[in-house]
Write a protein that holds these residues in place. Structure first.
Motif, PDB file in Angstrom:
ATOM      1  N   VAL A  63     -48.011 -34.799-133.125  1.00 28.77           N
ATOM      2  CA  VAL A  63     -47.752 -36.155-132.633  1.00 28.77           C
ATOM      3  C   VAL A  63     -46.830 -36.880-133.617  1.00 28.77           C
ATOM      4  O   VAL A  63     -45.854 -37.533-133.231  1.00 28.77           O
ATOM      5  CB  VAL A  63     -49.077 -36.945-132.450  1.00 28.77           C
ATOM      6  CG1 VAL A  63     -48.808 -38.418-132.184  1.00 28.77           C
ATOM      7  CG2 VAL A  63     -49.911 -36.344-131.313  1.00 28.77           C
ATOM      8  N   THR A  64     -47.113 -36.730-134.902  1.00 27.94           N
ATOM      9  CA  THR A  64     -46.315 -37.417-135.932  1.00 27.94           C
ATOM     10  C   THR A  64     -44.858 -36.953-135.895  1.00 27.94           C
ATOM     11  O   THR A  64     -43.941 -37.771-135.842  1.00 27.94           O
ATOM     12  CB  THR A  64     -46.926 -37.166-137.321  1.00 27.94           C
ATOM     13  OG1 THR A  64     -48.232 -37.727-137.340  1.00 27.94           O
ATOM     14  CG2 THR A  64     -46.094 -37.800-138.422  1.00 27.94           C
ATOM     15  N   VAL A  65     -44.637 -35.646-135.913  1.00 30.15           N
ATOM     16  CA  VAL A  65     -43.240 -35.187-135.991  1.00 30.15           C
ATOM     17  C   VAL A  65     -42.513 -35.343-134.661  1.00 30.15           C
ATOM     18  O   VAL A  65     -41.281 -35.403-134.636  1.00 30.15           O
ATOM     19  CB  VAL A  65     -43.107 -33.746-136.542  1.00 30.15           C
ATOM     20  CG1 VAL A  65     -43.691 -33.655-137.936  1.00 30.15           C
ATOM     21  CG2 VAL A  65     -43.708 -32.707-135.606  1.00 30.15           C
TER      22      VAL A  65
ATOM     23  N   ARG B 289     -40.552 -33.340-127.334  1.00 27.93           N
ATOM     24  CA  ARG B 289     -40.704 -34.496-126.446  1.00 27.93           C
ATOM     25  C   ARG B 289     -41.776 -35.392-127.048  1.00 27.93           C
ATOM     26  O   ARG B 289     -42.812 -34.893-127.524  1.00 27.93           O
ATOM     27  CB  ARG B 289     -41.137 -34.028-125.044  1.00 27.93           C
ATOM     28  CG  ARG B 289     -41.233 -35.176-124.065  1.00 27.93           C
ATOM     29  CD  ARG B 289     -40.720 -34.849-122.670  1.00 27.93           C
ATOM     30  NE  ARG B 289     -40.480 -36.087-121.935  1.00 27.93           N
ATOM     31  CZ  ARG B 289     -41.152 -36.455-120.828  1.00 27.93           C
ATOM     32  NH1 ARG B 289     -42.064 -35.646-120.323  1.00 27.93           N
ATOM     33  NH2 ARG B 289     -40.890 -37.598-120.228  1.00 27.93           N
ATOM     34  N   LEU B 290     -41.534 -36.676-127.076  1.00 25.35           N
ATOM     35  CA  LEU B 290     -42.511 -37.631-127.594  1.00 25.35           C
ATOM     36  C   LEU B 290     -43.876 -37.387-126.941  1.00 25.35           C
ATOM     37  O   LEU B 290     -43.953 -37.197-125.730  1.00 25.35           O
ATOM     38  CB  LEU B 290     -42.040 -39.059-127.276  1.00 25.35           C
ATOM     39  CG  LEU B 290     -42.991 -40.181-127.728  1.00 25.35           C
ATOM     40  CD1 LEU B 290     -42.866 -40.402-129.227  1.00 25.35           C
ATOM     41  CD2 LEU B 290     -42.705 -41.465-126.970  1.00 25.35           C
ATOM     42  N   ILE B 291     -44.938 -37.369-127.766  1.00 22.89           N
ATOM     43  CA  ILE B 291     -46.293 -37.165-127.232  1.00 22.89           C
ATOM     44  C   ILE B 291     -46.931 -38.536-127.057  1.00 22.89           C
ATOM     45  O   ILE B 291     -47.144 -39.273-128.024  1.00 22.89           O
ATOM     46  CB  ILE B 291     -47.127 -36.276-128.185  1.00 22.89           C
ATOM     47  CG1 ILE B 291     -46.455 -34.902-128.318  1.00 22.89           C
ATOM     48  CG2 ILE B 291     -48.556 -36.135-127.665  1.00 22.89           C
ATOM     49  CD1 ILE B 291     -47.069 -34.010-129.377  1.00 22.89           C
ATOM     50  N   ARG B 292     -47.213 -38.866-125.831  1.00 19.81           N
ATOM     51  CA  ARG B 292     -47.676 -40.229-125.561  1.00 19.81           C
ATOM     52  C   ARG B 292     -48.533 -40.197-124.295  1.00 19.81           C
ATOM     53  O   ARG B 292     -48.019 -40.388-123.193  1.00 19.81           O
ATOM     54  CB  ARG B 292     -46.448 -41.122-125.382  1.00 19.81           C
ATOM     55  CG  ARG B 292     -46.605 -42.598-125.627  1.00 19.81           C
ATOM     56  CD  ARG B 292     -47.564 -43.230-124.686  1.00 19.81           C
ATOM     57  NE  ARG B 292     -47.631 -44.664-124.836  1.00 19.81           N
ATOM     58  CZ  ARG B 292     -48.601 -45.383-124.304  1.00 19.81           C
ATOM     59  NH1 ARG B 292     -49.589 -44.796-123.634  1.00 19.81           N
ATOM     60  NH2 ARG B 292     -48.600 -46.695-124.436  1.00 19.81           N
ATOM     61  N   PRO B 293     -49.862 -39.941-124.458  1.00 23.51           N
ATOM     62  CA  PRO B 293     -50.712 -39.940-123.262  1.00 23.51           C
ATOM     63  C   PRO B 293     -50.938 -41.349-122.724  1.00 23.51           C
ATOM     64  O   PRO B 293     -50.659 -42.329-123.408  1.00 23.51           O
ATOM     65  CB  PRO B 293     -52.023 -39.326-123.766  1.00 23.51           C
ATOM     66  CG  PRO B 293     -52.002 -39.482-125.234  1.00 23.51           C
ATOM     67  CD  PRO B 293     -50.598 -39.674-125.687  1.00 23.51           C
ATOM     68  N   ALA B 294     -51.438 -41.406-121.507  1.00 21.37           N
ATOM     69  CA  ALA B 294     -51.771 -42.708-120.910  1.00 21.37           C
ATOM     70  C   ALA B 294     -53.236 -43.029-121.183  1.00 21.37           C
ATOM     71  O   ALA B 294     -54.002 -42.162-121.615  1.00 21.37           O
ATOM     72  CB  ALA B 294     -51.510 -42.639-119.413  1.00 21.37           C
TER      73      ALA B 294
END
Ligand code: SDX
Length: 381
Positions: free
Chosen positions: A204-206, A359-364
């Motif tokens: 998630v950070t990278v 790809r940016l990791i960004r759950p809802a």
């Protein structure tokens, strides 16, 4: 109605959610098998070295002799950390946990990396940084342990392996070959494990295009908790609290009756046995008998039996690691930092993989709070 029934797409703790595709490792729960890039972890731990495993994780293949020699030479050259790291560690309170020492150590190392200015997406630079991180981890933990005792850091020796370097710095003595061999195998077992919490956090950070060192610091912070890597220290404290063989059965039955979490047991992915625990339990019990703590092996037997019959839950890698490390004479609060020394290889492999197709990791999430709340100025509330 439960939250999962109300929201069919919601999986608490992301259980069962597929967060990505990887070629680094595979957990096969039904057969209690773990492979790193196709190789069974039991083969890697019994026939190879941690350095070979780390190379496999980072470069995607096992090294030949010349490649392994070159890799070890680089690791030896990169093992020392800048003096500024020691200066920073000396400022910390004496009771600083070694996981915080590791976090601070890597945070200070980062700007001294020769590739510090390279963009986050420069994969050649990331691989060079990964090798430096691997080389320095055992030095930060080993010399960090010296510093917190008021001792001066030692200069790492080029001829040592990673396991030997840690043991040498930890104790100040030339490491016993058998102790180094057991530790080396455990590093291989701890090196990599799919999308576990710390690796996921690292990814998630990278994925924000932050840098690999930030990913490693994130990983260390996430690993520290007792539901994750911190369980090896808590498992040892639990065994010591039980103390005597005759206390084990009443202790565990009472703990289960009062809904305590038994440290070093259970796993989100393995519904049967953790293959790493299968491997390490044999070694740990032999070591306990040999090193005059055979009662720990007997306590372990009782806890395993009751957990299996009462709950159908088995030990994970952290349970045998706990009393194996105790039998090797390692201070308890260095157990999770040893996990770090191993897992930086897996974290780095995941950083490289994440950035190879990022790809940016960004759950809802589901909002259950109110809407349309009227704002009242502060003095009128
Ligand atoms: C690591 O993910 C990885 O790959 C991690 C790791 C890696 O290499 O990176 O393998 C390393 O982190 C190993 C795990 C170390 N943690 C512990 O040993 C702490 C103790 N274990 C548990 O807290 C638990 O088993 C977890 C955290 C490991 C997994 O938790 P889950 O998947 O969220 O499961 P849960 O807590 O929801 O438990 C499900 C059921 C519950 O019972 P019910 O309420 O359904 O009746 O199983 C029970 C739990 O109470 N249970 C336990 C238990 N583990 C599960 N009950 C008592 N003691 C336990 N240890």
């Amino acid at each position: 109605m439960s939250a999962t029934a109300t929201y069919p797409n919601y999986s608490p703790g992301l259980e069962g959610v597929i967060g990505g595709i990887t070629t680094i490792s595979d957990i096969i729960s039904e057969t209690s098998t773990l492979v790193y890039r196709g190789y069974n972890v039991h083969d890697l731990a019994s026939k190879g070295s941690f350095e070979e495993t780390a190379y496999l994780l980072l470069y995607g293949k096992l090294p030949n002799r010349a490649e392994l020699d070159a890799f070890k030479k680089t690791l030896a050259e990169e093992r020392e950390v800048p003096e500024q790291v020691y200066t920073a560690l000396k400022q910390l309170p004496a009771d600083t946990h070694p996981m915080d020492i590791a976090k601070v150590g890597f945070a200070v190392v980062a700007p001294y990396d020769p590739d510090y200015a390279a963009p986050a997406t420069d994969q050649a630079a990331n691989l060079r940084k990964a090798v430096r991180i691997l080389a320095k981890a055992s030095t930060i933990v080993g010399n960090g342990h010296r510093i917190r005792q008021g001792l001066e850091p030692l200069k790492p020796k080029a001829e040592h392996t990673i396991a030997q370097n840690f043991l040498y710095l930890m104790s100040g003595n030339e490491p016993d070959p058998e102790v180094a061999h057991v530790l080396d195998s455990s590093l291989t077992l701890y090196a990599e494990h799919g999308y576990n919490a710390s690796t996921f956090a690292c990814r998630v950070t990278v994925a924000t295009l932050s840098d690999i060192y930030s990913g490693i610091v994130t990983g260390i912070g996430t690993l520290r908790g007792p539901l994750h890597g911190g369980a090896n220290e808590e498992a040892m404290k639990m065994i010591m609290e039980i103390g005597a063989v005759e206390n084990a059965e009443p202790w565990i039955r009472d703990a289960l009756a009062t809904k305590k979490k038994i440290m070093g047991f259970g796993h989100r992915e393995y519904k049967k046995r953790d293959p790493r625990a299968i491997y390490l339990t044999v070694i740990a019990k032999e070591l306990a008998v040999k090193n005059n703590v055979s009662h720990f092996a007997q306590i372990a037997d009782i806890l395993e039996n009751v957990m299996e019959t009462e709950k159908g839950i088995y030990p994970n890698v952290d349970f045998p690691a706990a009393y194996a490390y105790y039998a090797l004479g390692i201070p308890i609060d260095l157990y999770t930092p040893i996990f770090v020394i191993a897992r930086v290889s897996g974290w780095s492999a995941h950083v490289l993989e994440q950035l190879s197709n990022n790809r940016l990791i960004r759950p809802a999430c589901i909002y259950e709070g109110p809407h349309s709340v009227e704002f009242v100025p502060v003095d009128q509330r």
